[in-house]
Design an enzyme around this catalytic site. Structure first.
Site, PDB file in Angstrom:
ATOM      1  N   SER A   1     -49.899  -0.404 -13.701  1.00  0.00           N
ATOM      2  CA  SER A   1     -51.077  -0.640 -12.864  1.00  0.00           C
ATOM      3  C   SER A   1     -50.752  -0.910 -11.400  1.00  0.00           C
ATOM      4  CB  SER A   1     -51.894  -1.812 -13.423  1.00  0.00           C
ATOM      5  OG  SER A   1     -51.088  -2.967 -13.547  1.00  0.00           O
TER       6      SER A   1
ATOM      7  N   ASP B   1     -57.123 -10.142  -8.983  1.00  0.00           N
ATOM      8  CA  ASP B   1     -57.815 -10.431 -10.233  1.00  0.00           C
ATOM      9  C   ASP B   1     -57.005 -11.296 -11.195  1.00  0.00           C
ATOM     10  OD1 ASP B   1     -55.862  -8.708 -11.079  1.00  0.00           O
ATOM     11  OD2 ASP B   1     -57.207  -7.113 -11.738  1.00  0.00           O
TER      12      ASP B   1
ATOM     13  N   HIS C   1     -53.077  -8.690 -10.636  1.00  0.00           N
ATOM     14  CA  HIS C   1     -52.755  -7.702  -9.616  1.00  0.00           C
ATOM     15  C   HIS C   1     -53.049  -8.273  -8.235  1.00  0.00           C
ATOM     16  CE1 HIS C   1     -54.067  -5.663 -13.348  1.00  0.00           C
ATOM     17  NE2 HIS C   1     -52.958  -4.970 -13.158  1.00  0.00           N
TER      18      HIS C   1
END
Length: 391
Positions: free
Chosen positions: A42, A348, A351
């Site tokens: 990610s 979040d 991240h």
């Protein structure tokens, strides 16, 4: 509420085939490479996780407020805006990397047109070791069944459709990750101990190394390999260990010492593996990107980099000491979002914000946290024309 799989497929088609911002002509003159090839999770995924068949659970990154800062809409990136890979592409005068979209790229001619300047195989939630390996040891990947091996398989298929794959790779910068973080994160969040994870690190690093060697055998000559971030500073980990930790478990910045030492252990073994590969392939340029220390300086001197006083809290989250709540993650109605993400390091809980990714990208591209550094001749020209800080 997270979108259903059918809705996600529609969103995915719209997002992937919407033109991305183009670099200026001045930037294009000073290209270091003709293209960028990206692998990872990610931290580098620009939209592959939106493919329904890759999801093991609904993807919250299709929901606002993801993407609010730069794209003004969700794009599948787990941030409020651009990632390190986006800044690298822009600083080199290249368009933002498109996700590979396996189901949508069966046609070889389409691949040549769509990915002539770069291709991204990274998948959010991906581990280095296979999904099947973790199933055997009783660990479930809650996000995806894709791994680094999956991405390498896609890459081979991609190369098979190119008329001259060797030439393509000779003029490409290959970015290997960050990858490996999820091999540990999924286990940590499912109750495994650091001692159990310690045994896993040599296996993870060895697999990353063998993948790098396979890429070299296929023709890759320039590679950037990032290390892991200081996970002991992430709200998700701080929340996970909040009730079982005491004051001595934290450093003076409030980060968990043991988790950061674990990340450094992974990075130490990765550096050793890269040196081993360099000696086997002296003609290949392998650069190590020190994401750990590039990020750590933000926690050590937040005001210097423009961050506020909540450096260990998420901008977007569901409450708690670190504004991270497992049952109310960013992207669901119960979560709230800060007014100015640029004042936060964490977006979040797991991240980082675009502001933090920009700083890491600057540190890597300028060579301060890259060993060996990018070519001063090549990137020096870019910085004189339009540096990364201008984007």
């Amino acid at each position: 509420m997270a979108l259903a799989v059918g809705s996600a497929a529609v969103v995915f088609f719209i997002l992937v085939f919407t033109p991305s911002p183009s670099p200026t002509t001045a930037d294009s003159i000073f290209r270091c490479y003709n293209s960028i090839v990206s692998f990872g999770d990610s931290l580098a995924d620009t939209g592959n996780i939106l493919v329904p068949s890759l999801q093991r659970s609904p993807c919250v990154a299709v929901n606002p407020p993801y993407g609010r800062t730069f794209f003004h809409r969700p794009t599948g990136r787990y941030s409020d805006g651009r990632l390190v890979i986006d800044f690298i592409a822009q600083s080199m005068g290249l368009p933002l990397l498109k996700p590979y979209v396996p189901e949508a790229n069966a046609d070889a001619a389409q691949r040549r047109r769509s990915f002539s300047t770069g291709v991204n195989f990274a998948v959010s939630g991906a581990s280095a070791l296979s999904y099947e390996f973790y199933e055997k040891i009783g660990c479930q990947n809650p996000l995806t069944n894709a791994s680094l091996g999956t991405q390498l398989k896609w890459f081979r298929t991609f190369l098979a459709g190119l008329p001259d794959s060797r030439r393509y790779l000779e003029r490409s910068l290959v970015v290997m990750g960050e990858i490996g973080g999820n091999d540990y994160n999924h286990l940590l969040l499912q109750g495994r101990t650091l001692d159990e994870l310690q045994i896993l690190v040599p296996m993870v690093v060895s697999y990353i190394g063998s993948t790098i060697q396979e890429l070299i055998e296929l023709g890759v000559v320039t590679m950037l390999v990032p290390g892991n971030l200081p996970i002991g500073c992430l709200p998700v980990c701080l929340t996970r260990y909040e009730k079982s930790s005491t004051a001595k478990d934290y450093d003076r910045h409030g980060c968990l010492i043991s988790l950061n030492e674990f990340a450094e252990y992974h990075n130490h073994l990765l550096l050793q593996e890269l040196q081993r590969i360099r000696e086997l392939y002296p003609h290949v340029n392998i650069m190590y990107a020190d994401y750990y220390n590039a990020a750590m300086r933000m926690y050590q001197s937040p005001k210097q980099f423009g961050f506020g006083n909540r450096i260990l809290s998420s901008c977007c989250g569901g409450g708690g000491v670190y504004n991270f709540n497992e049952s109310a993650r960013c992207g669901v109605p119960q979560a709230t979002c800060c007014d100015d993400p640029s004042k936060y390091i964490s977006w979040d809980g797991m991240h980082l914000t675009e502001a933090a990714y920009r700083l890491i990208a600057q540190a890597v591209i300028q060579g301060t946290y890259t060993n060996p550094p990018f070519s001063n001749i090549c990137l020096g020209s870019i910085s004189k024309t339009r540096g990364i800080s201008d984007y």
